[in-house]
Design a protein around this motif. Structure first.
Motif, PDB file in Angstrom:
ATOM      1  N   ARG A  23       0.830  -1.182  -0.064  1.00 53.19           N
ATOM      2  CA  ARG A  23      -0.133  -0.018  -0.050  1.00 53.19           C
ATOM      3  C   ARG A  23       0.970   1.255  -0.023  1.00 53.19           C
ATOM      4  O   ARG A  23       0.627   2.136  -0.734  1.00 53.19           O
ATOM      5  N   GLU A  27       0.900   3.982  -3.222  1.00 54.32           N
ATOM      6  CA  GLU A  27       0.404   5.287  -2.975  1.00 54.32           C
ATOM      7  C   GLU A  27       1.793   6.325  -3.091  1.00 54.32           C
ATOM      8  O   GLU A  27       1.510   7.407  -3.610  1.00 54.32           O
ATOM      9  N   ARG A 122      -7.177   0.511  -3.142  1.00 54.77           N
ATOM     10  CA  ARG A 122      -7.765   0.995  -1.660  1.00 54.77           C
ATOM     11  C   ARG A 122      -8.924   0.191  -1.192  1.00 54.77           C
ATOM     12  O   ARG A 122      -9.158   0.110  -0.053  1.00 54.77           O
ATOM     13  N   ASP A 126      -9.182  -2.136   1.711  1.00 55.08           N
ATOM     14  CA  ASP A 126     -10.047  -1.757   2.814  1.00 55.08           C
ATOM     15  C   ASP A 126     -10.983  -2.799   3.402  1.00 55.08           C
ATOM     16  O   ASP A 126     -11.242  -2.983   4.310  1.00 55.08           O
ATOM     17  N   GLN A 133      -5.445   0.386   6.695  1.00 60.24           N
ATOM     18  CA  GLN A 133      -6.133   1.526   6.451  1.00 60.24           C
ATOM     19  C   GLN A 133      -5.228   2.728   7.070  1.00 60.24           C
ATOM     20  O   GLN A 133      -4.590   2.567   8.265  1.00 60.24           O
TER      21      GLN A 133
END
Length: 137
Positions: A23, A27, A122, A126, A133
């Motif tokens: 993640r 990002e 995402r 999630d 998160q």
């Protein structure tokens, strides 16, 4: 440099294959490709995707490869083939239409395929990896 981390753009990016590490890398890549610079006078962020897309043919090919890195990381997360196909479609549309001279450069500025792909990742994370998160401030 700490073990298990790579230092890029002032960020400590983890090298692991766990969902939280993936993640953070995805990002960071999306931020680099879509909103790493502020366009003077417009207050609109722009990234390397739009900038290197100004270089005919090679720029769009490089931007596509960088976008496909995000798809590769999504595959490592175990996302469905449908989601991966949708992400590849986003990159393909961005590459094909971005290759059109002048109009494609404007399209690159407006159509943010990497941001769309990050949104898909995402949503998946999630649901399937809620411990990753992060609350944005």
């Amino acid at each position: 440099m700490e073990t298990g981390k790579a230092r890029r753009m002032g960020l400590d990016l983890p090298l692991g294959n766990d969902p939280a590490s993936i993640r953070l890398r995805v990002e960071a890549m999306e931020r680099l490709l879509e909103r790493s610079f502020m366009l003077p006078g417009t207050n609109r962020p722009v990234g390397l995707d739009a900038i290197i897309g100004l270089v005919p043919i090679a720029g769009d090919a490089i931007a596509a490869m960088l976008g496909l890195y995000i798809v590769w990381e999504a595959r490592n997360l175990g996302m469905s083939k449908f989601q991966l196909a949708r992400m590849i479609g986003n990159v393909g549309i961005d590459t094909a239409l971005g290759a059109i001279p002048l109009a494609g450069d404007l399209f690159d500025f407006m159509f943010r395929s990497n941001s769309r792909n990050l949104k898909l990742i995402r949503r998946h994370m999630d649901k399937h990896h809620p411990h990753t998160q992060v609350i944005d401030g």
